[in-house]
Design a protein around this motif. Structure first.
Motif, PDB file in Angstrom:
ATOM      1  N   VAL A 121      -6.672   1.861  -0.142  1.00  0.00           N
ATOM      2  CA  VAL A 121      -6.296   0.868   0.864  1.00  0.00           C
ATOM      3  C   VAL A 121      -7.534   0.432   1.651  1.00  0.00           C
ATOM      4  N   GLN A 122      -8.372   1.408   1.979  1.00  0.00           N
ATOM      5  CA  GLN A 122      -9.623   1.067   2.667  1.00  0.00           C
ATOM      6  C   GLN A 122     -10.476   0.137   1.804  1.00  0.00           C
TER       7      GLN A 122
ATOM      8  N   SER B  31       0.814  -1.222   0.000  1.00  0.00           N
ATOM      9  CA  SER B  31       0.000   0.000   0.000  1.00  0.00           C
ATOM     10  C   SER B  31       0.848   1.273   0.000  1.00  0.00           C
TER      11      SER B  31
ATOM     12  N   ALA C  70     -10.002  -0.610  11.562  1.00  0.00           N
ATOM     13  CA  ALA C  70     -10.049  -1.718  10.607  1.00  0.00           C
ATOM     14  C   ALA C  70      -9.439  -2.927  11.304  1.00  0.00           C
TER      15      ALA C  70
ATOM     16  N   TRP D 175       0.321  -5.882   9.379  1.00  0.00           N
ATOM     17  CA  TRP D 175       1.266  -5.013   8.676  1.00  0.00           C
ATOM     18  C   TRP D 175       2.578  -5.713   8.423  1.00  0.00           C
TER      19      TRP D 175
ATOM     20  N   VAL E 287      -9.136  -3.381   2.104  1.00  0.00           N
ATOM     21  CA  VAL E 287      -9.469  -3.977   3.401  1.00  0.00           C
ATOM     22  C   VAL E 287     -10.939  -4.395   3.424  1.00  0.00           C
TER      23      VAL E 287
ATOM     24  N   VAL F 104      -6.118  -6.197  10.393  1.00  0.00           N
ATOM     25  CA  VAL F 104      -5.060  -5.914   9.425  1.00  0.00           C
ATOM     26  C   VAL F 104      -3.709  -6.323  10.001  1.00  0.00           C
TER      27      VAL F 104
ATOM     28  N   LEU G 158      -6.125   3.879   9.338  1.00  0.00           N
ATOM     29  CA  LEU G 158      -7.014   2.711   9.262  1.00  0.00           C
ATOM     30  C   LEU G 158      -7.482   2.267  10.640  1.00  0.00           C
TER      31      LEU G 158
ATOM     32  N   LEU H 267      -6.210  -8.417   4.135  1.00  0.00           N
ATOM     33  CA  LEU H 267      -5.811  -8.008   5.483  1.00  0.00           C
ATOM     34  C   LEU H 267      -4.301  -7.976   5.686  1.00  0.00           C
ATOM     35  N   ASP H 268      -3.532  -8.421   4.700  1.00  0.00           N
ATOM     36  CA  ASP H 268      -2.073  -8.312   4.784  1.00  0.00           C
ATOM     37  C   ASP H 268      -1.625  -7.147   3.929  1.00  0.00           C
ATOM     38  N   LEU H 269      -1.064  -6.115   4.583  1.00  0.00           N
ATOM     39  CA  LEU H 269      -0.674  -4.897   3.876  1.00  0.00           C
ATOM     40  C   LEU H 269       0.793  -4.596   4.135  1.00  0.00           C
TER      41      LEU H 269
END
Ligand code: PLP
Length: 232
Positions: free
Chosen positions: A53-54, A45, A82, A87, A57, A85, A79, A62-64
């Motif tokens: 990005v939203q 992202s 959210a 990271w 999600v 998620v 976020l 869920l993997d950013l």
């Protein structure tokens, strides 16, 4: 969820791109006789508008991934709310920037120095599981690229195994820029062989340019940015 309202056109574009990437990962798994559940898709992202990005999600991605500590902090704030998620820090990471990664990330994909590993381990909060760490390998010995020489990877993996706040998850590489994705097959195969020598199962390899080839060669995590979110 905090942040801007997502325009329907943006939501639809990201949903379509995500469906296509997932479909291509599935097809690559089929070709290689792998189960698609073996491959984690990390949506990179970095530098993207929050709205995109939203949207991802909201589609269940869920993997950013982010690659600068200050961007990770801003993204987590944007976020907020959210849930779920995870990271992934794709960094290079300077020693004075380790705290954000230790406290906020699920995984660090660009380890090249033991000093950084030691700091991450010390700073990892006790209530979190160990930080998953991938040692970055500079497969082609490119001066412009980060990562350790292949010969140095096993010792760094072993050192990570001794650090209680970290888990030696695997190896990561960014192969040389290639005219066609298939040109990177040999580098991905090389990373897989090196992972076997290091005794680690995780292989973080493949970007928008070549993730299908990476999956065919054994990637367990692909890091895809532009193909999902559009140009930066
Ligand atoms: C930016 C980046 C990616 C994603 O690249 P795309 O071409 O946008 O898919 C993957 N890995 C790392 C380490 C990156 O910095």
């Amino acid at each position: 969820m905090a942040g801007a309202v997502v325009e329907p056109a943006v939501q639809a574009a990201v949903a379509n791109a995500l469906a296509e990437v997932r479909q291509r990962i599935g097809a690559a798994c089929d070709r290689a006789g792998r189960a698609s559940g073996e491959v984690a898709l990390i949506g990179v992202s970095k530098f993207q508008p929050t709205e995109r990005v939203q949207a991802a999600v909201a589609c269940g991605l869920l993997d950013l991934g982010e690659n600068r500590a200050q961007d990770l902090l801003r993204r987590v704030a944007d976020l907020e709310g959210a849930s779920g998620v995870r990271w992934h820090f794709l960094g290079p990471l300077q020693r004075n920037k380790t705290r954000a990664v230790a406290e906020l990330a699920t995984a660090f994909h660009a380890l090249e120095r033991l000093e950084v590993a030691s700091r991450l381990s010390r700073q990892r909060p006790d209530h979190l599981p160990p930080l998953a760490v991938y040692v970055e390998v500079n497969l082609a010995g490119e001066a412009s690229k980060a990562g350790v020489a292949p010969a140095d990877a096993p010792a760094l993996v072993d050192a990570v195994r001794d650090l209680p706040g970290l888990r030696a998850a695997g190896l990561m590489a960014m192969p040389p820029a290639a005219a066609v994705a298939a040109d990177n097959r040999r580098w991905f195969a090389e990373l897989r062989a090196l992972g076997e020598r290091c005794g680690v199962a995780g292989l973080s390899m493949g970007t928008s340019a070549d993730y299908e080839v990476a999956v065919e060669e054994g990637a367990t995590a692909v890091r895809v940015g532009r193909q999902l979110f559009g140009d930066r």
